[in-house]
Design an enzyme around this catalytic site. Structure first.
Site, PDB file in Angstrom:
ATOM      1  CG  HIS A  86      36.848 -39.247 -30.111  1.00 19.77           C
ATOM      2  ND1 HIS A  86      36.742 -39.421 -28.619  1.00 19.77           N
ATOM      3  CD2 HIS A  86      35.832 -40.268 -30.078  1.00 19.77           C
ATOM      4  CE1 HIS A  86      36.003 -40.375 -28.177  1.00 19.77           C
ATOM      5  NE2 HIS A  86      35.548 -40.831 -29.379  1.00 19.77           N
ATOM      6  CD  GLU A  87      33.450 -40.002 -33.837  1.00 19.80           C
ATOM      7  OE1 GLU A  87      33.270 -41.097 -34.581  1.00 19.80           O
ATOM      8  OE2 GLU A  87      32.877 -40.002 -32.727  1.00 19.80           O
ATOM      9  CG  HIS A  90      36.114 -44.031 -33.003  1.00 16.44           C
ATOM     10  ND1 HIS A  90      36.507 -45.114 -32.146  1.00 16.44           N
ATOM     11  CD2 HIS A  90      35.410 -43.250 -32.227  1.00 16.44           C
ATOM     12  CE1 HIS A  90      36.021 -44.830 -30.842  1.00 16.44           C
ATOM     13  NE2 HIS A  90      35.554 -43.502 -30.986  1.00 16.44           N
ATOM     14  CG  ASP A 185      33.953 -44.208 -28.094  1.00 17.42           C
ATOM     15  OD1 ASP A 185      33.223 -44.566 -28.829  1.00 17.42           O
ATOM     16  OD2 ASP A 185      34.634 -43.139 -27.849  1.00 17.42           O
TER      17      ASP A 185
END
Length: 396
Positions: A86-87, A90, A185
């Site tokens: 997930h990170e 980003h 988010d």
């Protein structure tokens, strides 16, 4: 829960000095440094205990204790791999947009991407924030597909149990992160939309901050209902999460205000001029006995005559075994000036803050042509901001 943030590794709030997460380096992926905050271990073992003693035995009775432990370990580790993915989404997109990313830190509430600057346009902000929940949703769909395949081809119950858990938890992660509460988010997506409509980044952040605080208060209220309904553990966790969200939303806005106020201010205005120095030939024992024990400072510039050569901090000394203090010198322990721990008097505070964060020393030296002019610490910044408030000047 995952939060995409400009920088939560060093955060200045309520005009106090920074709070730095205590973390250690785990490795590097795609050029991003991966760090683990000590608080991560609390949530890791809590999830492991919950899966091993509650979730998996309750959903798949009849298996051995060893199987439940193995399922719990694999499920917990893969959950955090999902958080890391997930990170990474980003960070990869931020880097593609030209935003420098130092790395990722996993902590009790998930993870943060440590970037040196915010997105420059609402479109970039929208895309960088939105990619995280989409990644979690993609992982949920992949794990759901593996569960479906496993059910149809006869994979072991333990394998299907883990894939079902990962599909569920990543779907919940995607849904939670898309909630319009800054700095989630979804809150950053909301800010991007408000930014596009208003054309004002600061105003959009303020609007998103209100949304984040309202969401936090709503989660706290839900936690209180759970608590009074007899679900003590669930209620306490919701209260804790809600409090964290509300606090993080306000802290993020305060951080923006602080940076805006300092924008364009030269280093000379905040520095403590001509601070006391130490010589590089002092032993660490002499440094502790003669300076740290009799001064209020946690760091000293190191100078040879009129030339500054580095900076020594109490934390650097503490990293050295005490039995070596009598023999090791300041020169052998200090951060040399070449390590980016100095700024020019005319340098803007935006660059100073960046160097303070990069050095992780919470202080920088102000030099001119190799000569020491002053020092800037987190306390100097906090006091300067407080003085502005005292004379009636609001932050920008």
């Amino acid at each position: 829960m995952c939060i995409f943030s400009q920088n939560l590794h060093v955060e200045v709030t309520n005009f106090q000095t920074e709070v730095t997460m205590q973390s250690f380096r785990l490795g590097s992926i795609f050029g991003f440094e991966i760090r683990v905050d000590l608080s991560w271990f609390l949530i890791f073992f809590l999830i492991l205990w919950t899966l091993t003693t509650g979730v998996f035995p309750g959903n798949y009775p009849g298996l051995t204790n060893a199987t439940y432990i193995a399922m719990g370990v694999v499920g917990t580790l893969l959950f955090f791999v999902s958080l890391l993915a997930h990170e990474l989404s980003h960070s990869l997109l931020a880097r593609a947009k030209g935003i420098p990313v130092e790395g990722i830190t996993l902590f009790i509430f998930g993870g943060v991407s440590r970037t040196r600057m915010e997105a420059e346009t609402p479109g970039d902000e929208f895309q960088i924030a939105g990619i995280g929940p989409l990644t979690s949703l993609a992982i949920a769909l992949l794990c759901g597909f593996l569960w479906w395949v496993g059910r149809n081809v006869g994979w072991a119950v333990a394998v299907n149990g883990v894939t079902a858990y990962l599909a569920t938890i990543n779907l919940m992660l995607a849904i939670f992160n898309i909630l319009p509460g800054f700095p989630l988010d979804g809150g950053r997506v909301f800010r991007a939309i408000a930014w596009k409509i208003t054309g004002n980044y600061k105003k959009a952040t303020r609007i998103a901050t209100i949304g984040g605080k309202l969401l936090g208060y709503a989660i706290i209220a839900l936690g209180l209902l759970q608590l009074f309904g007899g679900f003590v553990i669930n209620g306490l966790w919701l209260i804790f999460i809600g409090w964290f969200l509300a606090s993080a939303a306000e802290a993020s806005y305060q951080d923006l205000l602080i940076r805006s106020t300092l924008e364009g201010v030269p280093a000379r205005e905040l520095m403590t001029p001509y601070p006391e120095t130490v010589t590089p030939n002092l032993s660490l024992q002499q440094l502790v006995d003669e300076y740290f024990m009799h001064r209020r400072y946690h760091g000293f510039p190191v100078a040879e005559g009129d030339r500054v050569v580095g900076i020594i901090t109490l934390n650097r000394v503490k990293d050295i075994p005490r039995e070596q203090w009598a023999y090791q010198t300041v020169r052998e322990t200090m951060r040399p000036i070449e390590d980016g721990v100095s700024v020019r008097p005319e340098e803007k505070m935006s660059n100073v803050l960046q160097k303070m964060e990069e050095s992780q020393l919470r202080r920088v030296l102000v030099t001119k042509n190799g000569s020491l002019q002053g020092i800037i610490t987190a306390g100097d910044i906090a006091r300067w901001l407080q003085r502005r408030r005292d004379i009636g000047e609001e932050m920008a």
